[in-house]
Motif scaffolding. Sequence first.
Motif, PDB file in Angstrom:
ATOM      1  N   ARG A  36       0.506  -0.947   0.178  1.00 29.72           N
ATOM      2  CA  ARG A  36       0.098   0.210   0.354  1.00 29.72           C
ATOM      3  C   ARG A  36       0.958   1.571   0.174  1.00 29.72           C
ATOM      4  NH1 ARG A  36      -4.856  -1.414   3.817  1.00 29.72           N
ATOM      5  NH2 ARG A  36      -5.939  -2.967   3.030  1.00 29.72           N
ATOM      6  N   ARG A  37       2.330   1.752   0.886  1.00 29.60           N
ATOM      7  CA  ARG A  37       2.847   2.327   0.953  1.00 29.60           C
ATOM      8  C   ARG A  37       3.485   2.630  -0.312  1.00 29.60           C
ATOM      9  NH1 ARG A  37       5.668  -0.250   6.539  1.00 29.60           N
ATOM     10  NH2 ARG A  37       4.154   1.224   8.221  1.00 29.60           N
TER      11      ARG A  37
ATOM     12  N   THR B 224       1.944   1.916  -3.307  1.00 27.14           N
ATOM     13  CA  THR B 224       1.141   2.226  -4.580  1.00 27.14           C
ATOM     14  C   THR B 224       0.980   3.732  -3.972  1.00 27.14           C
ATOM     15  OG1 THR B 224       0.455   0.074  -4.679  1.00 27.14           O
ATOM     16  CG2 THR B 224      -0.843   1.587  -5.146  1.00 27.14           C
ATOM     17  N   LYS B 225       0.900   3.899  -2.948  1.00 28.39           N
ATOM     18  CA  LYS B 225       0.811   5.002  -2.824  1.00 28.39           C
ATOM     19  C   LYS B 225       1.823   6.718  -3.300  1.00 28.39           C
ATOM     20  CE  LYS B 225      -2.222   5.482   1.404  1.00 28.39           C
ATOM     21  NZ  LYS B 225      -2.913   5.398   2.571  1.00 28.39           N
ATOM     22  N   LYS B 226       2.894   5.924  -2.729  1.00 23.75           N
ATOM     23  CA  LYS B 226       3.814   6.360  -3.528  1.00 23.75           C
ATOM     24  C   LYS B 226       4.608   6.607  -4.996  1.00 23.75           C
ATOM     25  CE  LYS B 226       7.914   6.147  -0.897  1.00 23.75           C
ATOM     26  NZ  LYS B 226       9.375   5.468  -0.433  1.00 23.75           N
ATOM     27  N   HIS B 227       3.963   5.791  -5.546  1.00 32.36           N
ATOM     28  CA  HIS B 227       4.284   5.170  -7.327  1.00 32.36           C
ATOM     29  C   HIS B 227       2.886   6.354  -7.556  1.00 32.36           C
ATOM     30  CE1 HIS B 227       8.455   4.582  -7.067  1.00 32.36           C
ATOM     31  NE2 HIS B 227       7.943   3.380  -5.778  1.00 32.36           N
ATOM     32  N   GLY B 228       1.871   5.616  -6.612  1.00 34.38           N
ATOM     33  CA  GLY B 228       0.855   6.403  -8.003  1.00 34.38           C
ATOM     34  C   GLY B 228       0.256   7.536  -7.611  1.00 34.38           C
TER      35      GLY B 228
END
Length: 107
Positions: free
Chosen positions: A100-101, A103-107
């Motif tokens: 999740r981290r 995904t949030k960083k790259h998304g």
Amino acid sequence: MTADAAPTAGSEPTPNTGNTKNKGQGVLKTRAGYAWVGLVIAALLGIVVLIFILQNLEQAHVTLFAWDWNLPIGVLVLLSVFAGALFTALVGGYRILQLRRATKKHG
């Protein structure tokens, strides 16, 4: 809602009341139905576990760090399964948090 409008994402399925050849199509499938099936399966598994424990009542000596105690073998195996499931859930939960981290960083 008009007849042409599509159902919303959270709406419950409606039974097929048309004249069909498949008799199972008219059955309404709901979350409550799936929960009931899950509870029945859990109850049956509980009965099997209880039978396993009652058939394995021989005592086993257990030493963990500074603690010593005697447990029936069935209970010892059940506790080992719970410990393994808890460890697996912790490792899996940690991995989910990592993903999740990322995904949030790259998304």
